[in-house]
Design a protein around this motif. Structure first.
Motif, mmCIF file in Angstrom:
data_model
loop_
_atom_site.group_PDB
_atom_site.id
_atom_site.type_symbol
_atom_site.label_atom_id
_atom_site.label_comp_id
_atom_site.label_asym_id
_atom_site.label_seq_id
_atom_site.Cartn_x
_atom_site.Cartn_y
_atom_site.Cartn_z
ATOM 1 N N PRO A 334 0.822 -1.222 0.000
ATOM 2 C CA PRO A 334 0.000 0.000 0.000
ATOM 3 C C PRO A 334 0.854 1.269 0.000
ATOM 4 C CG PRO A 334 -0.081 -1.117 2.146
ATOM 5 C CD PRO A 334 0.630 -2.035 1.201
ATOM 6 N N GLN A 335 2.042 1.192 0.576
ATOM 7 C CA GLN A 335 2.921 2.362 0.592
ATOM 8 C C GLN A 335 3.401 2.696 -0.822
ATOM 9 O OE1 GLN A 335 3.621 4.567 2.747
ATOM 10 N NE2 GLN A 335 5.514 5.550 2.052
ATOM 11 N N ALA A 338 0.512 4.087 -2.782
ATOM 12 C CA ALA A 338 0.172 5.476 -2.452
ATOM 13 C C ALA A 338 1.171 6.448 -3.061
ATOM 14 C CB ALA A 338 0.135 5.654 -0.930
ATOM 15 N N ARG A 339 2.409 5.991 -3.225
ATOM 16 C CA ARG A 339 3.426 6.868 -3.788
ATOM 17 C C ARG A 339 3.546 6.692 -5.301
ATOM 18 N NH1 ARG A 339 7.149 9.382 -0.440
ATOM 19 N NH2 ARG A 339 8.863 9.034 -1.878
ATOM 20 N N PRO A 360 13.302 6.281 -7.053
ATOM 21 C CA PRO A 360 13.034 6.409 -5.615
ATOM 22 C C PRO A 360 12.904 7.846 -5.145
ATOM 23 C CG PRO A 360 15.357 6.038 -5.956
ATOM 24 C CD PRO A 360 14.714 5.999 -7.319
ATOM 25 N N TYR A 361 13.096 8.813 -6.050
ATOM 26 C CA TYR A 361 12.990 10.178 -5.594
ATOM 27 C C TYR A 361 11.806 10.900 -6.220
ATOM 28 C CZ TYR A 361 17.233 9.483 -8.492
ATOM 29 O OH TYR A 361 18.202 8.986 -9.327
ATOM 30 N N ARG A 362 11.220 11.788 -5.422
ATOM 31 C CA ARG A 362 10.159 12.660 -5.935
ATOM 32 C C ARG A 362 10.738 14.060 -6.001
ATOM 33 N NH1 ARG A 362 9.087 8.662 -6.400
ATOM 34 N NH2 ARG A 362 7.361 7.276 -5.944
ATOM 35 N N MET B 121 10.559 5.494 4.411
ATOM 36 C CA MET B 121 9.405 5.240 3.555
ATOM 37 C C MET B 121 9.071 6.405 2.634
ATOM 38 S SD MET B 121 8.327 2.285 4.352
ATOM 39 C CE MET B 121 9.430 1.306 5.330
ATOM 40 N N GLY B 122 9.773 7.526 2.783
ATOM 41 C CA GLY B 122 9.418 8.712 2.013
ATOM 42 C C GLY B 122 8.480 9.602 2.814
ATOM 43 N N GLN B 123 8.233 10.804 2.313
ATOM 44 C CA GLN B 123 7.510 11.815 3.070
ATOM 45 C C GLN B 123 5.991 11.664 3.030
ATOM 46 O OE1 GLN B 123 9.397 14.322 4.883
ATOM 47 N NE2 GLN B 123 10.918 12.778 4.354
ATOM 48 N N ILE B 124 5.488 10.876 2.103
ATOM 49 C CA ILE B 124 4.038 10.673 2.042
ATOM 50 C C ILE B 124 3.712 9.182 2.017
ATOM 51 C CG2 ILE B 124 3.488 12.876 0.900
ATOM 52 C CD1 ILE B 124 3.322 11.154 -1.746
ATOM 53 N N GLY B 125 2.431 8.878 2.191
ATOM 54 C CA GLY B 125 1.989 7.485 2.144
ATOM 55 C C GLY B 125 1.648 6.971 3.528
ATOM 56 N N PRO B 126 0.834 5.897 3.582
ATOM 57 C CA PRO B 126 0.337 5.392 4.868
ATOM 58 C C PRO B 126 1.444 4.901 5.808
ATOM 59 C CG PRO B 126 -0.190 3.874 3.059
ATOM 60 C CD PRO B 126 0.297 5.139 2.432
ATOM 61 N N TRP B 127 2.612 4.558 5.280
ATOM 62 C CA TRP B 127 3.689 4.065 6.130
ATOM 63 C C TRP B 127 4.735 5.147 6.421
ATOM 64 C CZ3 TRP B 127 5.219 -1.337 3.592
ATOM 65 C CH2 TRP B 127 4.103 -2.195 3.657
ATOM 66 N N ARG B 128 4.434 6.399 6.107
ATOM 67 C CA ARG B 128 5.473 7.430 6.171
ATOM 68 C C ARG B 128 6.157 7.516 7.526
ATOM 69 N NH1 ARG B 128 3.004 12.707 8.117
ATOM 70 N NH2 ARG B 128 4.836 13.705 7.254
ATOM 71 N N ASP B 191 12.349 14.297 -2.167
ATOM 72 C CA ASP B 191 11.800 13.339 -1.208
ATOM 73 C C ASP B 191 12.298 11.959 -1.632
ATOM 74 O OD1 ASP B 191 10.191 11.420 0.003
ATOM 75 O OD2 ASP B 191 8.306 12.194 -0.796
ATOM 76 N N LEU B 192 13.269 11.442 -0.893
ATOM 77 C CA LEU B 192 13.902 10.176 -1.262
ATOM 78 C C LEU B 192 13.456 9.075 -0.303
ATOM 79 C CD1 LEU B 192 16.085 8.532 -2.809
ATOM 80 C CD2 LEU B 192 17.802 9.607 -1.377
ATOM 81 N N SER B 193 12.982 7.969 -0.858
ATOM 82 C CA SER B 193 12.510 6.854 -0.037
ATOM 83 C C SER B 193 13.516 5.711 -0.090
ATOM 84 C CB SER B 193 11.148 6.377 -0.564
ATOM 85 O OG SER B 193 10.943 5.014 -0.265
#
Lengths: 405, 395
Positions: A334-335, A338-339, A360-362, B121-128, B191-193
């Motif tokens: 789900p993570q 969502a991303r 992996p980067y936004r 996990m990165g800056q957004i998302g349910p697991w952030r 934003d790097l995950s």
């Protein structure tokens, strides 16, 4: 994600010629995904990495290698025979208009063709050449053969992976190729900055063995500082921080000593803490000495739960735990969903759209655009030879019949 | 120092332990001025300035102390941002914004700022907000599952690989953002995950699952997809000594047979082509293992490489430290540390034709550069700095 309009892209003005096989095709993918213009130069018939599976619909074919697909997104593809003098001439013309050449041939191969760094520099003094090979361009093993298995062994990754009762274990996939590609990409971008100051290009030398050794984290530190030779210890991490234990439905990675009181309280609340509530366990040294007992008690408890239950509750309490996910479970994360990590990429010739892992980067959203799938063999010959080099149709015809392209 | 590639680039470094420090170490190795923000409270364990871990991953950097729990410290952080090109942090997503130091705010201090947030996990998302260290990420990404001999005993890697690779990704992002800033005059937020970083290194695995609906299973050192056999790890003479051998084509196979003295089994029909060798890989491994078991790993690998067969010794830390090839390539670098004396660490596998390491500096002591940064760079008066020191804000 690729940026086709050069105006608003991270690396839109950078031009790369990619001669690399599987050892470093990921490197120019990294740059292409950030908008650089990358031309993959393959020998006639296609690069050998097209033989590496898996294949689309499990049917082996050079234009259906998923390995090749993944590592070559957003690149243009041409065929060119460097062992043919006409082919070399075309290559030299391409070199004049390029910033970076990346190659993975055995050391000395390009030089033998008259295409060594000195020769290429004369054509284009600003050229950056990046060579990724098993053991690098110098040293007693420079001419030895390598592959991911050899790099991982010689680089020290295998010796510390696996358990005492198994042979050493290679990290899954082609990790030395990917880490070498990342080091090479950093090197290229540094060389671009250096060129801004000096006006001159550079030859960067990356060794797969060194790329592997450079990922070893604690291994060399403990050797140099504590005079320890780290060995394999299964799923137990080197500092006894983590280990893997079974659940009802799979396995979970747990910490052994992190937030000890909270952990014991949690287990005790379910009547599963056994003797861990006793006073003697509050001593850190005692815990370390009797680590195996803690693991036994933990296992009895974790087996009464699902991985999902322990993951969710543990994370809420600040435990850095995680289920041992199979790749299928990762693809349903789900993570990642969502991303928007997996991106649809069109394959018009097969009439399908495939979901690829993204980057992996936004960055800010206007820098991200549609991904283009890897090129088919020689797909962009006409566009590059005619459009960019200005060759005529007749010239291309001649090159084709002489075996140059 | 002024001829180095990143001279003049100033990096404000909030990162700790490995992933972030590895990224800023690369920037520092190539000449950036990296100012690491520490405090007495955080300088413990892997962040203790004289530990081997800290020394290894923080060479060439500067250290200042700044206790971020004080509001005044956040004001100082903004002033430091105003004179920096890059800010890097690897906290959980809420930390910087709780301090009032998110990108929007920092950008007011430095309009063309490049900022990298590297979290699990990165800056957004349910697991952030999930807590993750390197092994957590390796477990979640499928790397641990697949780095195992079978699915009933998952093992994974014996080191924190995820942190190094996400550190590399962070440097790629910073350098790409610098290219962008040079052309556009604008900064960027990245934003790097770490989770996604490791997922990108699983190669075609996810395509195979999503496209072919194949089940990808752990295979130990084998790979159905690698066009090679024999391909594996074989026991050699001595305690825990091993070598690897990988045979991709007919020429390499013939060479291997020659080195073994063309034993009868090697000429049998079942091993006569690559696809047959792959099909009978288990028997092949067994027979090859009987041969390797009688010889030293070094001797074998020497013989095989001389004959043109890809092979390698499974090297331990001790082997690596004494490896003549790494030595010839100056892979390890020696730096004098004011407290620890002679220290050795891995140099950089990014080899430029000329690389000057003579100027490399040991990792800083805690707050070693307080005077330089606060007085010279920020222009604080002697009295101001001593008042901050007294209150524990610089502490």
């Amino acid at each position: 994600m690729n940026v086709t309009s050069e105006g608003d892209s991270l690396l839109g003005e950078i031009r790369v010629l990619d001669l690399a096989d599987e050892k470093a095709s990921f490197c120019s993918k990294l740059l292409a995904d950030m908008g650089a213009c990358v031309i993959k130069v393959e020998k006639p018939g296609g690069d050998e990495s097209r033989a590496i599976g898996p294949f689309l619909r499990n049917s082996p074919h050079p234009d259906r290698s998923l390995f090749f697909y993944y590592n070559n997104t957003n690149k243009l593809g041409i065929t060119l025979n460097l062992e043919n003098s006409d082919g070399r001439e075309v290559f030299c013309r391409l070199v004049r208009g390029t910033d970076i050449v990346i190659e993975t041939f055995p050391p000395g191969y390009l030089k033998g063709l008259g295409l060594g760094f000195e020769a290429l520099s004369e054509l284009n003094p600003r050229l950056i050449l990046v060579s990724v090979t098993g053991f690098g361009q110098s040293g007693p093993r420079t001419n030895q053969k390598s592959c991911d298995l050899v790099a991982s062994a010689m680089g020290g990754q295998m010796y510390v992976s696996g358990s005492p009762s198994t042979p050493p274990l290679k990290p899954f996939g082609e990790q030395s190729y990917y880490s070498a590609s990342l080091f090479a990409a950093v090197g290229m971008l540094l060389a671009l900055r250096k060129r801004n100051q000096s006006g001159k290009g550079e030859h960067i030398d990356i060794s797969l063995q060194e790329a592997a050794t450079s990922t070893l984290e604690h291994v060399m530190i403990r050797y140099f500082y504590d005079h320890i030779i780290p060995e394999r210890q299964g799923s137990l991490s080197w500092n006894n921080g983590f280990c893997i234990v079974p659940c009802k439905d799979g396995f979970i990675l747990v910490t052994l000593f992190h937030q000890w009181e909270t952990l014991v309280e949690w287990m005790d609340g379910e009547g599963m803490a056994d003797d861990l509530i006793d006073e003697r366990w509050s001593d850190e040294k005692y815990r370390l000495q009797h680590r195996d007992h803690i693991i036994e008690v933990l296992k009895r408890w974790t087996k009464t739960h699902t991985t999902g239950e322990l993951f969710d509750s543990g994370q809420l309490m600040g435990f850095p735990w995680a289920p041992i996910h199979s790749p299928k479970e990762v693809s349903e994360s789900p993570q990642l969903e969502a991303r928007d990590f997996f991106k649809a990429v069109d394959h018009p010739e097969n009439n399908i759209s495939l979901k690829y892992p993204g980057v992996p980067y936004r960055f800010k959203s206007s820098l991200l655009k549609q991904v283009r799938r890897a090129p088919l063999i020689g797909e962009d010959n006409v566009e590059v030879f005619q459009g960019q080099l200005g060759l005529t149709r007749e010239e291309i015809q001649r090159l084709s019949s002489s075996g140059a392209i | 120092m002024d001829e180095e590639i990143l001279s003049g680039l100033r990096v404000l470094d909030f990162t700790r332990v490995l992933a972030g420090p590895y990224a800023t170490r690369i920037l520092a190795d190539f000449g950036a001025e990296v100012i690491k923000i520490q405090s007495k409270k955080t300088a413990r364990g892997a962040e203790s300035n004289t530990s081997g871990y800290f020394t290894t991953f923080n060479r060439n950097k500067r250290s200042i102390t700044l206790d971020m729990s004080y509001p005044e410290a956040r004001e100082i952080a903004l002033k430091l941002t105003a004179i920096s090109d890059v800010v890097i942090e690897n906290f959980s997503p809420r930390v910087m914004s709780n301090w009032g130091l998110d990108y929007q705010k920092l950008k007011e201090a430095r309009p063309d700022l490049i900022m990298v947030s590297m979290s699990g996990m990165g800056q957004i998302g349910p697991w952030r907000d999930f807590v993750a260290l390197g092994p957590t990420i390796q477990a979640l990404s499928g790397l641990t599952y697949l780095t195992s001999f079978d699915q009933d005993s998952p093992m994974g890697l014996g080191f924190s690989y995820a942190d190094t690779v996400v550190g590399l990704y962070a440097v790629v992002a910073v350098l790409a953002a610098l290219e962008y800033r040079d052309r556009k005059g604008m900064g960027l937020y990245i934003d790097l995950s770490e989770y996604e970083a490791v997922c990108t290194l699983m190669g075609p695995t996810f395509l195979d699952i999503l496209v072919n609906r194949n089940d990808v299973m752990p295979q130990g050192n084998q790979s159905d997809y690698m066009p090679a056999a024999p391909y594996g790890c074989y026991r050699c003479l001595g305690t825990d000594r091993w070598c690897v051998v990988a045979v991709f084509n007919e020429m390499e196979w013939q060479a291997l047979c020659r080195v073994m003295g063309n034993p009868g089994w090697s000429q049998e029909q079942r091993f006569s082509t690559l696809s047959k060798r792959k099909k009978h890989a288990e028997q092949l491994d067994e027979l090859l293992g009987q041969w390797t078991g009688k010889r030293s790993a070094e001797e074998l690998v020497g013989l095989l490489q001389d004959a043109g067969v890809p092979a390698g010794v499974v090297q331990s830390a001790g082997d690596l430290a004494g490896d003549p090839h790494l030595k010839a390539r100056d892979y390890f670098v020696q730096i004098e540390h004011p407290v620890l004396g002679k220290t050795i660490s891995d140099a950089s596998p990014i080899k430029f034709s000329e690389m000057r390491r003579a100027d490399w500096k040991a990792a800083p002591l805690l707050g070693e550069d307080n005077q330089y940064v606060y007085r010279e760079l920020l222009g604080l008066k002697e009295g101001e700095l001593s008042s901050y020191l007294e209150k524990g804000i610089v502490g």
